[in-house]
Write a protein that holds these residues in place. Structure first.
Motif, PDB file in Angstrom:
ATOM      1  N   ARG A  43      48.452  87.467 -12.873  1.00 56.84           N
ATOM      2  CA  ARG A  43      47.053  87.901 -12.755  1.00 56.84           C
ATOM      3  C   ARG A  43      46.094  86.824 -13.258  1.00 56.84           C
ATOM      4  O   ARG A  43      44.898  87.065 -13.389  1.00 56.84           O
ATOM      5  CB  ARG A  43      46.838  89.200 -13.513  1.00 56.84           C
ATOM      6  N   GLY A  44      46.654  85.657 -13.540  1.00 63.87           N
ATOM      7  CA  GLY A  44      45.835  84.547 -14.003  1.00 63.87           C
ATOM      8  C   GLY A  44      45.604  83.532 -12.900  1.00 63.87           C
ATOM      9  O   GLY A  44      45.277  83.897 -11.767  1.00 63.87           O
ATOM     10  N   MET A  45      45.829  82.275 -13.214  1.00 60.57           N
ATOM     11  CA  MET A  45      45.616  81.213 -12.241  1.00 60.57           C
ATOM     12  C   MET A  45      46.751  81.094 -11.239  1.00 60.57           C
ATOM     13  O   MET A  45      46.577  80.485 -10.174  1.00 60.57           O
ATOM     14  CB  MET A  45      45.446  79.873 -12.966  1.00 60.57           C
ATOM     15  N   ALA A  46      47.917  81.635 -11.556  1.00 67.39           N
ATOM     16  CA  ALA A  46      49.122  81.405 -10.759  1.00 67.39           C
ATOM     17  C   ALA A  46      48.932  81.616  -9.256  1.00 67.39           C
ATOM     18  O   ALA A  46      49.373  80.776  -8.461  1.00 67.39           O
ATOM     19  CB  ALA A  46      50.268  82.266 -11.284  1.00 67.39           C
ATOM     20  N   PRO A  47      48.280  82.705  -8.806  1.00 74.36           N
ATOM     21  CA  PRO A  47      48.137  82.891  -7.352  1.00 74.36           C
ATOM     22  C   PRO A  47      47.333  81.792  -6.664  1.00 74.36           C
ATOM     23  O   PRO A  47      47.471  81.597  -5.449  1.00 74.36           O
ATOM     24  CB  PRO A  47      47.422  84.246  -7.246  1.00 74.36           C
ATOM     25  N   ARG A  48      46.509  81.066  -7.430  1.00 76.37           N
ATOM     26  CA  ARG A  48      45.688  80.002  -6.834  1.00 76.37           C
ATOM     27  C   ARG A  48      46.367  78.638  -6.881  1.00 76.37           C
ATOM     28  O   ARG A  48      45.865  77.684  -6.270  1.00 76.37           O
ATOM     29  CB  ARG A  48      44.343  79.905  -7.566  1.00 76.37           C
ATOM     30  N   ILE A  49      47.476  78.532  -7.594  1.00 73.92           N
ATOM     31  CA  ILE A  49      48.134  77.229  -7.732  1.00 73.92           C
ATOM     32  C   ILE A  49      49.052  77.001  -6.544  1.00 73.92           C
ATOM     33  O   ILE A  49      50.054  77.707  -6.366  1.00 73.92           O
ATOM     34  CB  ILE A  49      48.907  77.142  -9.056  1.00 73.92           C
ATOM     35  N   VAL A  50      48.704  76.039  -5.723  1.00 74.58           N
ATOM     36  CA  VAL A  50      49.463  75.764  -4.502  1.00 74.58           C
ATOM     37  C   VAL A  50      50.892  75.338  -4.838  1.00 74.58           C
ATOM     38  O   VAL A  50      51.855  75.793  -4.218  1.00 74.58           O
ATOM     39  CB  VAL A  50      48.753  74.675  -3.669  1.00 74.58           C
ATOM     40  N   ASN A  51      51.041  74.452  -5.794  1.00 72.22           N
ATOM     41  CA  ASN A  51      52.355  73.946  -6.199  1.00 72.22           C
ATOM     42  C   ASN A  51      52.806  74.620  -7.501  1.00 72.22           C
ATOM     43  O   ASN A  51      53.154  73.965  -8.482  1.00 72.22           O
ATOM     44  CB  ASN A  51      52.334  72.430  -6.370  1.00 72.22           C
ATOM     45  N   LEU A  52      52.836  75.959  -7.492  1.00 71.37           N
ATOM     46  CA  LEU A  52      53.112  76.709  -8.720  1.00 71.37           C
ATOM     47  C   LEU A  52      54.473  76.361  -9.312  1.00 71.37           C
ATOM     48  O   LEU A  52      54.598  76.199 -10.528  1.00 71.37           O
ATOM     49  CB  LEU A  52      53.031  78.213  -8.445  1.00 71.37           C
TER      50      LEU A  52
END
Length: 274
Positions: free
Chosen positions: A153-162
């Motif tokens: 629920r943080g930045m993870a969904p927006r990180i392309v190269n998670l």
């Protein structure tokens, strides 16, 4: 390890733990610290009581963090020598002034300051670009930057190269756990490892052709943004709080991101003068 727990354990036992953690032999430590191997052996086994200066010397040569050097002193029966100043104390004002100047001067690029447990201390306006859309609960103080980054629920969904960025952050945290022996950080590492990640997480960061570092790639309404980061610490800290502050500054990793942010701090041409 808590200060109270360390104070109830023999200093020799604690020193031996740090030496084992650093993978240094008694002989190598005795040579670097300029003491006899016999005396070091006696200190570790409790047959000899080290002087205050000896504890400090061994702590320095073992690269023990200042907080834990205080614990060694307490275990040996001495008072701590390294202060732990509040961030709001008058004596800390020059350091915080320097930090805030660095943060302000880095705008519009993101920059954050964290403490030893990755809790947010300060951030510049540009850091808001990184945290767009995170759940409000994760933004409540104290904000843990690693939890904010990797939580679903943080930045993870927006990180392309998670997967790649996650491996990078977990590797940094794993090295900090080894360096500090902080059980709180160990618990945080276990928590973060339990977060879901649909992308493969490499055990070892192997560069692709042409890669020189791991970028942070973010989804944004204007397109993908890419950042590289640098980490800075104070060079000569004699205070626990100051020694544990880290400044992470993000820079554009490609021309499109530089163009979106409007150039480098200070208004210079992002491509540099030619």
């Amino acid at each position: 390890m808590t200060t109270a727990a360390a104070a109830h354990r023999p200093v020799g036992e604690l020193l031996r733990e740090w030496r084992d953690r650093r993978r240094i032999s008694q002989l190598d430590l005795s040579i670097s610290a300029e003491i006899s191997a016999r005396h070091l052996s006696f200190v570790e086994t409790g047959r000899s009581a080290p002087s205050r200066d000896m504890v400090l010397r061994l702590g320095e040569h073992l690269d023990v963090p200042l907080r834990e050097r205080n614990q060694l002193l307490l275990a040996a029966g001495y008072a701590p020598v390294y202060g732990e100043t509040s961030l709001t104390a008058p004596d800390f004002a020059p350091a915080m002034h320097a930090v805030r100047r660095l943060l302000a001067g880095h705008d519009p690029y993101p920059a954050v300051v964290v403490d030893r447990r990755w809790n947010l201390v300060e951030a510049n306006a540009g850091a808001g670009l990184l945290t767009e859309g995170v759940h409000a609960d994760l933004a409540l103080a104290p904000v843990n930057v690693l939890r904010l980054t990797l939580h679903p629920r943080g930045m993870a969904p927006r990180i392309v190269n998670l997967g790649e960025w996650r491996a990078h952050l977990l590797g940094r945290l794993r090295r900090e756990v080894a360096a500090t022996a902080d059980p709180w950080l160990g618990d945080l590492l276990a928590e973060l490892r339990g977060y879901p990640c649909e992308q493969p997480v490499p055990e070892v960061e192997v560069p692709a052709p042409g890669d020189i570092l791991v970028p942070l790639r973010l989804r944004h309404a204007t397109g993908e943004l890419a950042f590289l980061s640098t980490v800075a610490t104070f060079g000569t800290p004699l205070d626990v709080t100051l020694a544990e502050l880290s400044i992470e500054s993000f820079f554009p990793a490609d021309p499109a991101t530089a163009a979106f942010l409007g150039g480098v701090p200070g208004g210079a041409d992002p491509a540099g003068s030619r």
